[in-house]
Design an enzyme around this catalytic site. Structure first.
Site, short mmCIF file in Angstrom:
data_model
loop_
_atom_site.label_atom_id
_atom_site.label_comp_id
_atom_site.label_asym_id
_atom_site.label_seq_id
_atom_site.Cartn_x
_atom_site.Cartn_y
_atom_site.Cartn_z
N HIS A 207 -3.44 3.04 0.11
CA HIS A 207 -2.60 2.08 -0.60
C HIS A 207 -2.05 0.95 0.26
CE1 HIS A 207 0.54 4.40 1.34
NE2 HIS A 207 1.37 3.43 1.07
C1 UD1 Z 1 5.83 1.27 -0.89
C2 UD1 Z 1 6.30 1.15 0.56
C3 UD1 Z 1 5.32 1.85 1.47
C4 UD1 Z 1 5.03 3.25 1.03
C5 UD1 Z 1 4.59 3.24 -0.42
C6 UD1 Z 1 4.30 4.62 -0.94
C7 UD1 Z 1 7.50 -0.92 1.13
C8 UD1 Z 1 7.41 -2.19 1.87
N1 UD1 Z 1 6.36 -0.23 0.98
O1 UD1 Z 1 4.61 0.57 -1.00
O2 UD1 Z 1 5.88 1.89 2.77
O3 UD1 Z 1 4.04 3.81 1.84
O4 UD1 Z 1 5.62 2.64 -1.19
O5 UD1 Z 1 3.93 4.62 -2.26
O6 UD1 Z 1 8.57 -0.54 0.73
N2 UD1 Z 1 3.71 -0.12 -8.73
C9 UD1 Z 1 3.60 0.46 -9.96
N3 UD1 Z 1 4.43 1.48 -10.27
C10 UD1 Z 1 5.37 1.95 -9.42
C11 UD1 Z 1 5.50 1.35 -8.17
C12 UD1 Z 1 4.66 0.32 -7.83
O7 UD1 Z 1 2.74 0.08 -10.75
O8 UD1 Z 1 6.10 2.91 -9.77
C13 UD1 Z 1 2.78 -1.20 -8.35
C14 UD1 Z 1 3.29 -2.58 -8.68
O9 UD1 Z 1 2.20 -3.38 -9.03
C15 UD1 Z 1 3.86 -3.07 -7.37
C16 UD1 Z 1 2.91 -2.41 -6.37
O10 UD1 Z 1 2.57 -1.16 -6.95
O11 UD1 Z 1 3.91 -4.45 -7.27
C17 UD1 Z 1 3.49 -2.21 -5.02
O12 UD1 Z 1 4.72 -1.48 -5.10
P1 UD1 Z 1 5.81 -1.63 -3.92
O13 UD1 Z 1 6.96 -0.77 -4.18
O14 UD1 Z 1 6.09 -3.09 -3.67
O15 UD1 Z 1 5.05 -1.15 -2.63
P2 UD1 Z 1 4.06 0.08 -2.40
O16 UD1 Z 1 2.71 -0.44 -2.16
O17 UD1 Z 1 4.23 1.12 -3.43
#
Ligand code: UD1
Length: 368
Positions: A207
């Site tokens: 991811h």
């Molecule tokens: C975040 C953490 C990362 C961790 C990861 C584990 C930061 C900078 N990154 O990354 O360190 O390893 O979590 O999962 O804090 N999304 C959904 N549903 C959700 C959450 C996210 O669809 O419940 C999608 C959205 O499109 C979002 C993208 O995932 O924009 C990224 O989510 P985000 O929380 O920004 O970062 P992660 O890649 O999940």
């Protein structure tokens, strides 16, 4: 009695806060915990499933910030968290790990004069292109107490000018959860449900933006997976951002071609632990999984150029393989050909299931 706000935001936070909350409930004469969920992760399988699996109570406060750019998400957590701290007036705010919610809440608390404890402090990948590395550096600078999982983390903090008086080597909090739930996880039916109960299989998680946001890198990884899948099925619980990247990069067809690469929905804590604990091989770019596989002595290939958890390479089962197709394939085949016999090395110190208690002791000692 210490009033403590404990912050959760994203999936990798839940298994770190659960043992702290449970220990505070056991020591209810000393601690009054209040759980604040920022809502950085909000999908059922990224959040609720973990609350349930880890016996966490419903959060006391939900900020529901959701997704956004780094700046937008961090700012949104800060704006929503500030009134909570002003209202609740806690003695401590405890943040864990390295996600955006970690930094945002630490910054809010310290500016309001509330003491901050950072659990899993001192880890450094030395890769400033990782958003988590920036979160780690800044959180550690502002937090009052830095709870470290390994001695090397203490050294990292000292090298950044942080006084010994702020550092507490307490061990690895995730192992508290792993030990507590391992037996329950092994009795889940996940392997039967996937039809792999009597088969050797690999588990993949992917991811990181550096792996899934660029077509060339992601394609290279898929080439390696294609070859590894000739040997054994690869179970791939897909993170939402990776699901989106596959579509955005036009890789759906390529993914579908790899017959034994099985994409499934993200799993809860127990199902996932039940799955990887029995795997012949784990391929990942996660941080925590490098440690969890080390503890269980499951061979792990980390698809990154660096790790903030070098102890998993020095003492554990982890090999850093980068993202080049050839190297991933070579390393995977070497592990599979070597068979299940892993050298039994001693586990890293204080990965013993008692880390939460040591954190609570340290908090109590600060008051005296
Ligand atoms: C975040 C953490 C990362 C961790 C990861 C584990 C930061 C900078 N990154 O990354 O360190 O390893 O979590 O999962 O804090 N999304 C959904 N549903 C959700 C959450 C996210 O669809 O419940 C999608 C959205 O499109 C979002 C993208 O995932 O924009 C990224 O989510 P985000 O929380 O920004 O970062 P992660 O890649 O999940």
């Amino acid at each position: 009695m210490l009033k403590v706000i404990i912050v959760v935001g994203a999936r990798p936070n839940f298994m770190k806060v659960a043992p702290i909350v449970a220990a505070m409930k056991r020591r209810s004469q000393e601690f009054a915990p209040l759980i604040v969920h920022t809502g950085q992760h909000y999908d059922k399988m990224m959040s609720d499933a973990f609350l349930r699996d880890l016996d966490l109570p419903e959060p006391d406060v939900c900020l529901a910030v959701g997704s956004g750019s780094h700046a937008a998400q961090t700012a949104s957590v800060m704006q929503s968290f500030e009134p909570v701290v002003l209202r609740e007036k806690p003695d401590w705010v405890i943040v864990v790990g390295d996600v955006n919610s970690t930094l945002a809440c630490a910054l809010v608390a310290v500016k309001l004069g509330v003491k901050v404890g950072h659990v899993e402090a001192g880890l450094r990948s030395r890769d400033r292109t990782m958003p988590e590395e920036i979160n780690r550096l800044l959180t550690d600078q502002v937090a009052d107490l830095l709870f470290t999982p390994a001695r090397a983390a203490d050294d990292n903090l000292r090298a950044e000018g942080i006084a010994d008086s702020r550092i507490r080597f307490v061990g690895n909090i995730m192992i508290d959860s792993l030990l507590k739930y391992l037996e329950r996880a092994k009795s889940t039916t996940i392997r039967e449900r996937l039809g792999i109960a009597n088969t050797a299989y690999a588990v993949l998680t992917l991811h990181r933006p550096s792996n899934v946001d660029q077509r060339q890198t992601f394609s290279g990884i898929l080439d390696a997976l294609d070859e590894i899948a000739q040997r054994l099925p690869i179970i791939f619980p897909v993170h939402p951002r990776t699901r989106k990247a596959i579509v955005d990069l036009g890789l759906e067809k390529r993914v579908a071609e790899i017959e034994r690469l099985r994409l499934i929905e993200p799993l809860g804590y127990l199902d996932f632990l039940g799955l990887y604990s029995e795997a012949a091989l784990v391929l990942t770019d996660s941080g925590g999984l490098q440690e969890e596989t080390t503890f269980l002595r499951v061979p792990c290939l980390t698809l990154r150029e660096n790790t903030e958890r070098p102890i998993t390479v020095e003492q554990g089962t982890n090999i850093l393989v980068g993202t080049g197709a050839h190297k991933i394939k070579q390393a995977a085949l070497a592990v599979l050909n070597a068979g299940p016999a892993q050298t039994l090395r001693s586990l890293p110190p204080l990965w013993d299931g008692q880390t939460a208690n040591r954190i609570l002791d340290a908090l109590t000692a600060e008051q005296n």
